[in-house]
Scaffold this motif. Structure first.
Motif, PDB file in Angstrom:
ATOM      1  N   MET A  14       0.824  -1.200   0.000  1.00 48.01           N
ATOM      2  CA  MET A  14       0.000   0.000   0.000  1.00 48.01           C
ATOM      3  C   MET A  14       0.860   1.253   0.000  1.00 48.01           C
ATOM      4  O   MET A  14       0.549   2.224  -0.677  1.00 48.01           O
ATOM      5  CB  MET A  14      -0.951   0.003   1.192  1.00 48.01           C
ATOM      6  CG  MET A  14      -2.040  -1.026   1.068  1.00 48.01           C
ATOM      7  SD  MET A  14      -3.338  -0.995   2.320  1.00 48.01           S
ATOM      8  CE  MET A  14      -2.593  -0.405   3.777  1.00 48.01           C
ATOM      9  N   ILE A  15       1.950   1.237   0.739  1.00 49.48           N
ATOM     10  CA  ILE A  15       2.837   2.395   0.780  1.00 49.48           C
ATOM     11  C   ILE A  15       3.481   2.627  -0.578  1.00 49.48           C
ATOM     12  O   ILE A  15       3.543   3.743  -1.066  1.00 49.48           O
ATOM     13  CB  ILE A  15       3.907   2.228   1.880  1.00 49.48           C
ATOM     14  CG1 ILE A  15       3.244   2.329   3.245  1.00 49.48           C
ATOM     15  CG2 ILE A  15       5.010   3.266   1.736  1.00 49.48           C
ATOM     16  CD1 ILE A  15       4.146   1.946   4.403  1.00 49.48           C
ATOM     17  N   SER A  16       3.946   1.548  -1.230  1.00 51.39           N
ATOM     18  CA  SER A  16       4.595   1.720  -2.527  1.00 51.39           C
ATOM     19  C   SER A  16       3.620   2.219  -3.577  1.00 51.39           C
ATOM     20  O   SER A  16       3.987   2.993  -4.450  1.00 51.39           O
ATOM     21  CB  SER A  16       5.264   0.416  -2.988  1.00 51.39           C
ATOM     22  OG  SER A  16       4.291  -0.564  -3.241  1.00 51.39           O
ATOM     23  N   SER A  17       2.358   1.809  -3.494  1.00 52.31           N
ATOM     24  CA  SER A  17       1.390   2.300  -4.470  1.00 52.31           C
ATOM     25  C   SER A  17       1.041   3.762  -4.224  1.00 52.31           C
ATOM     26  O   SER A  17       0.588   4.457  -5.114  1.00 52.31           O
ATOM     27  CB  SER A  17       0.125   1.427  -4.478  1.00 52.31           C
ATOM     28  OG  SER A  17      -0.559   1.566  -3.254  1.00 52.31           O
ATOM     29  N   ALA A  18       1.283   4.237  -2.997  1.00 51.52           N
ATOM     30  CA  ALA A  18       1.003   5.639  -2.686  1.00 51.52           C
ATOM     31  C   ALA A  18       1.957   6.567  -3.426  1.00 51.52           C
ATOM     32  O   ALA A  18       1.667   7.740  -3.608  1.00 51.52           O
ATOM     33  CB  ALA A  18       1.105   5.870  -1.182  1.00 51.52           C
ATOM     34  N   PHE A  19       3.092   6.060  -3.855  1.00 49.24           N
ATOM     35  CA  PHE A  19       4.066   6.869  -4.566  1.00 49.24           C
ATOM     36  C   PHE A  19       3.863   6.831  -6.081  1.00 49.24           C
ATOM     37  O   PHE A  19       4.626   7.422  -6.814  1.00 49.24           O
ATOM     38  CB  PHE A  19       5.492   6.432  -4.232  1.00 49.24           C
ATOM     39  CG  PHE A  19       5.869   6.738  -2.812  1.00 49.24           C
ATOM     40  CD1 PHE A  19       5.947   8.047  -2.363  1.00 49.24           C
ATOM     41  CD2 PHE A  19       6.145   5.726  -1.924  1.00 49.24           C
ATOM     42  CE1 PHE A  19       6.287   8.341  -1.058  1.00 49.24           C
ATOM     43  CE2 PHE A  19       6.487   6.005  -0.610  1.00 49.24           C
ATOM     44  CZ  PHE A  19       6.557   7.307  -0.181  1.00 49.24           C
ATOM     45  N   ALA A  20       2.860   6.106  -6.541  1.00 49.56           N
ATOM     46  CA  ALA A  20       2.578   6.064  -7.972  1.00 49.56           C
ATOM     47  C   ALA A  20       1.795   7.311  -8.352  1.00 49.56           C
ATOM     48  O   ALA A  20       1.048   7.863  -7.552  1.00 49.56           O
ATOM     49  CB  ALA A  20       1.796   4.806  -8.326  1.00 49.56           C
ATOM     50  N   GLY A  21       1.975   7.744  -9.585  1.00 50.60           N
ATOM     51  CA  GLY A  21       1.257   8.921 -10.042  1.00 50.60           C
ATOM     52  C   GLY A  21       0.817   8.768 -11.479  1.00 50.60           C
ATOM     53  O   GLY A  21       1.260   7.859 -12.184  1.00 50.60           O
ATOM     54  N   GLU A  22      -0.060   9.650 -11.878  1.00 53.91           N
ATOM     55  CA  GLU A  22      -0.534   9.678 -13.264  1.00 53.91           C
ATOM     56  C   GLU A  22      -0.663  11.134 -13.680  1.00 53.91           C
ATOM     57  O   GLU A  22      -1.130  11.970 -12.904  1.00 53.91           O
ATOM     58  CB  GLU A  22      -1.876   8.970 -13.389  1.00 53.91           C
ATOM     59  CG  GLU A  22      -2.400   8.935 -14.806  1.00 53.91           C
ATOM     60  CD  GLU A  22      -3.702   8.139 -14.936  1.00 53.91           C
ATOM     61  OE1 GLU A  22      -4.158   7.978 -16.069  1.00 53.91           O
ATOM     62  OE2 GLU A  22      -4.255   7.708 -13.919  1.00 53.91           O
ATOM     63  N   VAL A  23      -0.224  11.408 -14.882  1.00 55.28           N
ATOM     64  CA  VAL A  23      -0.316  12.765 -15.405  1.00 55.28           C
ATOM     65  C   VAL A  23      -0.708  12.688 -16.879  1.00 55.28           C
ATOM     66  O   VAL A  23      -0.367  11.735 -17.570  1.00 55.28           O
ATOM     67  CB  VAL A  23       1.023  13.524 -15.223  1.00 55.28           C
ATOM     68  CG1 VAL A  23       2.128  12.914 -16.059  1.00 55.28           C
ATOM     69  CG2 VAL A  23       0.873  14.991 -15.545  1.00 55.28           C
ATOM     70  N   GLU A  24      -1.464  13.672 -17.312  1.00 52.62           N
ATOM     71  CA  GLU A  24      -1.812  13.787 -18.725  1.00 52.62           C
ATOM     72  C   GLU A  24      -1.275  15.122 -19.208  1.00 52.62           C
ATOM     73  O   GLU A  24      -1.407  16.136 -18.522  1.00 52.62           O
ATOM     74  CB  GLU A  24      -3.326  13.722 -18.910  1.00 52.62           C
ATOM     75  CG  GLU A  24      -3.754  13.658 -20.354  1.00 52.62           C
ATOM     76  CD  GLU A  24      -5.254  13.414 -20.506  1.00 52.62           C
ATOM     77  OE1 GLU A  24      -5.906  14.244 -21.158  1.00 52.62           O
ATOM     78  OE2 GLU A  24      -5.747  12.408 -19.977  1.00 52.62           O
ATOM     79  N   GLY A  25      -0.655  15.100 -20.395  1.00 48.99           N
ATOM     80  CA  GLY A  25      -0.112  16.343 -20.914  1.00 48.99           C
ATOM     81  C   GLY A  25       0.323  16.208 -22.353  1.00 48.99           C
ATOM     82  O   GLY A  25       0.258  15.134 -22.942  1.00 48.99           O
TER      83      GLY A  25
END
Length: 80
Positions: A14-25
């Motif tokens: 759960m902690i490692s997934s908290a550092f995942a991100g998504e961006v659109e650009g």
């Protein structure tokens, strides 16, 4: 003891997934030689091994999934 180990692994996941991100650009540049993609917003990502840059080029809108602690792109999709 087994319950403790299971809880520890679940917490780590759960902690490692908290550092995942998504961006659109919009892509401003792609450098296949250094495996980097830069967006017009100024954000820059190193592309992980195995992630395809096919079709990713300046001016295209993309969605990037990335590791928030390293800015390594783990998935890139062209938004149509």
């Amino acid at each position: 003891m087994n319950k403790f180990v299971a809880i520890a692994f679940a917490s780590a996941a759960m902690i490692s997934s908290a550092f995942a991100g998504e961006v659109e650009g919009v892509v401003s540049s792609v450098d296949a030689g250094t495996a980097t993609v830069a967006l017009e917003s100024g954000e820059s990502f190193t592309v992980a091994d195995g992630v395809s840059l096919e079709g990713v080029e300046a001016g295209k809108t993309v969605s990037i999934m990335f590791d928030g602690s390293t800015n390594v792109a783990t998935e890139i999709a062209i938004v149509e």
